[in-house]
Design an enzyme around this catalytic site. Sequence first.
Site, PDB file in Angstrom:
ATOM      1  N   LEU A 133     102.196 -19.704 -26.316  1.00  8.77           N
ATOM      2  CA  LEU A 133     102.045 -20.713 -25.268  1.00  8.77           C
ATOM      3  C   LEU A 133     103.361 -21.489 -25.096  1.00  8.77           C
ATOM      4  O   LEU A 133     103.860 -21.658 -23.985  1.00  8.77           O
ATOM      5  CB  LEU A 133     100.903 -21.678 -25.665  1.00  8.77           C
ATOM      6  N   PRO A 136     110.649 -23.670 -24.493  1.00  6.24           N
ATOM      7  CA  PRO A 136     111.557 -24.786 -24.798  1.00  6.24           C
ATOM      8  C   PRO A 136     111.207 -26.073 -24.038  1.00  6.24           C
ATOM      9  O   PRO A 136     111.247 -27.163 -24.593  1.00  6.24           O
ATOM     10  CB  PRO A 136     112.931 -24.243 -24.393  1.00  6.24           C
ATOM     11  N   GLY A 139     106.479 -28.004 -24.682  1.00  7.29           N
ATOM     12  CA  GLY A 139     105.959 -28.202 -26.038  1.00  7.29           C
ATOM     13  C   GLY A 139     104.618 -28.911 -25.923  1.00  7.29           C
ATOM     14  O   GLY A 139     103.575 -28.273 -25.747  1.00  7.29           O
ATOM     15  N   GLY A 251      91.429 -23.879 -32.540  1.00  6.04           N
ATOM     16  CA  GLY A 251      92.599 -23.841 -33.419  1.00  6.04           C
ATOM     17  C   GLY A 251      92.797 -25.157 -34.158  1.00  6.04           C
ATOM     18  O   GLY A 251      93.198 -25.172 -35.324  1.00  6.04           O
ATOM     19  N   GLN A 288      95.451 -48.699 -63.149  1.00  6.90           N
ATOM     20  CA  GLN A 288      94.716 -48.880 -61.897  1.00  6.90           C
ATOM     21  C   GLN A 288      95.536 -48.407 -60.691  1.00  6.90           C
ATOM     22  O   GLN A 288      94.983 -47.898 -59.709  1.00  6.90           O
ATOM     23  CB  GLN A 288      94.357 -50.357 -61.745  1.00  6.90           C
ATOM     24  N   ILE A 346     102.923 -39.787 -57.781  1.00  5.92           N
ATOM     25  CA  ILE A 346     102.258 -39.757 -59.093  1.00  5.92           C
ATOM     26  C   ILE A 346     103.062 -38.890 -60.076  1.00  5.92           C
ATOM     27  O   ILE A 346     103.224 -39.234 -61.243  1.00  5.92           O
ATOM     28  CB  ILE A 346     100.801 -39.236 -58.952  1.00  5.92           C
ATOM     29  N   GLY A 349     109.605 -38.090 -60.918  1.00  9.77           N
ATOM     30  CA  GLY A 349     110.757 -37.178 -60.854  1.00  9.77           C
ATOM     31  C   GLY A 349     110.310 -35.723 -60.874  1.00  9.77           C
ATOM     32  O   GLY A 349     110.868 -34.870 -60.169  1.00  9.77           O
ATOM     33  N   GLU A 372      99.847 -27.058 -32.980  1.00 12.08           N
ATOM     34  CA  GLU A 372      98.552 -27.112 -32.274  1.00 12.08           C
ATOM     35  C   GLU A 372      98.257 -28.524 -31.731  1.00 12.08           C
ATOM     36  O   GLU A 372      97.120 -28.975 -31.701  1.00 12.08           O
ATOM     37  CB  GLU A 372      97.429 -26.559 -33.151  1.00 12.08           C
TER      38      GLU A 372
END
Length: 388
Positions: A133, A136, A139, A251, A288, A346, A349, A372
Amino acid sequence: MSTVTHDAPDFELSEELKMLRDSVRDFSDHEITPGAAARDANHEFPTEIIKRCAEMQLMGITIPELYGGAGLGNLALSIVLEEINRADASVGVTLSVHNSLLGGPILKFGTDELKKKYLPRLASGEALGAYALTEPQAGSDSANLRLKAEKKGDRWILNGTKIWITSGDRAGLMIIFARTDTTVSKAKGITAFVVETASKGFKVGKQEEKCGIRSSSTVEIICEDLEVPDANRLGGPGDGFKIAMDTLDGGRIGIASQSLGIHRACLEASIKYAKERKQFEQPIGEFQAIQWKIADMATDLDAGRLLTHRAAWLRDRGLPCSREASMAKLFASRACNRAADETVQIYGGAGYTKDFAVERYYRDARITEIYEGVTDIQRLVIARGYLK
Ligand code: CAA
């Protein structure tokens, strides 16, 4: 006495769907997860896994058994896609596009002849499907597409370029949306064609190097005097835009399901690490700050799944679901990105290195808010549903 009323929503999956979910989870754990990091690093298309998906009847989930498919619905497809994407979002998008953006519209809009000719090829995995679909200058504004189709006798001649086509170089079949009338409004002058990619004049251009979903393929497609029989027209001349949009309703449920899969991978990784990793002489899950992240991630995941399953449920009943599909994609994709961000946090590193899969989840999650229909297009569809 039962307190269940007949019109109460049913939150329990059927035994058939639970079995499907469990078998796809087992398949994903044993056959997709192990090579995901290497395929991502090497940009390696998951050819063998797609073959295994075909053996497991995952290439024609919503295609009726008459045409060799599994004869299931969009809810089943969503459940399968969540499981596959939890393992590898590159495999996930390939399957989502194949099932919802190609099998779906041929089944819904195709003539009997087209269904008989192409659905068995899709369901068996003989041909992978793609959907062309985007251009350029088209979009978010899909109606502005320019790839041209001119009628010559009983054939159409296609000329033009499409970009960012998932599986475009791997597909045997592709829906190409083309401008067939420039005298009417933009959306009304578009027609859809089912194209065999082995046809003369079908060319593959630039292969994109992407930030995430790196083992899926995303390419430019060039049509140079590509001949398509009129019998391969999907719907009437001028119906193409509505077919494109209706197809994207399905989709978007697929991409919402992809978001759920990546999100669940993040949540599971976060829980595992929160129990294992110790700082200040205790597992970090005792803090916590970490508990709240996990609580928010888990709540968002369930909310996204409820929205996604509702949209699939509506689509399975042939009820309007554009707004609900957009709500599911909007919420689930944003929640997935928040979850991926928190998971890297979480892990600290370690989450920023290739030692763990979470950096891949973080990169893969990003596309769910883009393809989509970007997040703001989902908002536009939802708001129009209320304001029209
Ligand atoms: N189903 C059926 N018909 C629909 C429809 C739907 N969901 N949505 C709109 N239509 C109809 C409208 O009713 C209207 O018909 P009438 O003229 O008869 O009233 C016609 O289509 C035109 O609709 P709009 O006026 O709403 O069109 P628009 O130009 O304003 O565009 C849009 C609407 C929502 C912005 C649309 O262009 C859009 O969704 N853009 C996003 C594009 C997109 O999602 N691209 C994804 C590319 S594919 C991809 O990413 C796959 C991949 O590789 C993973």
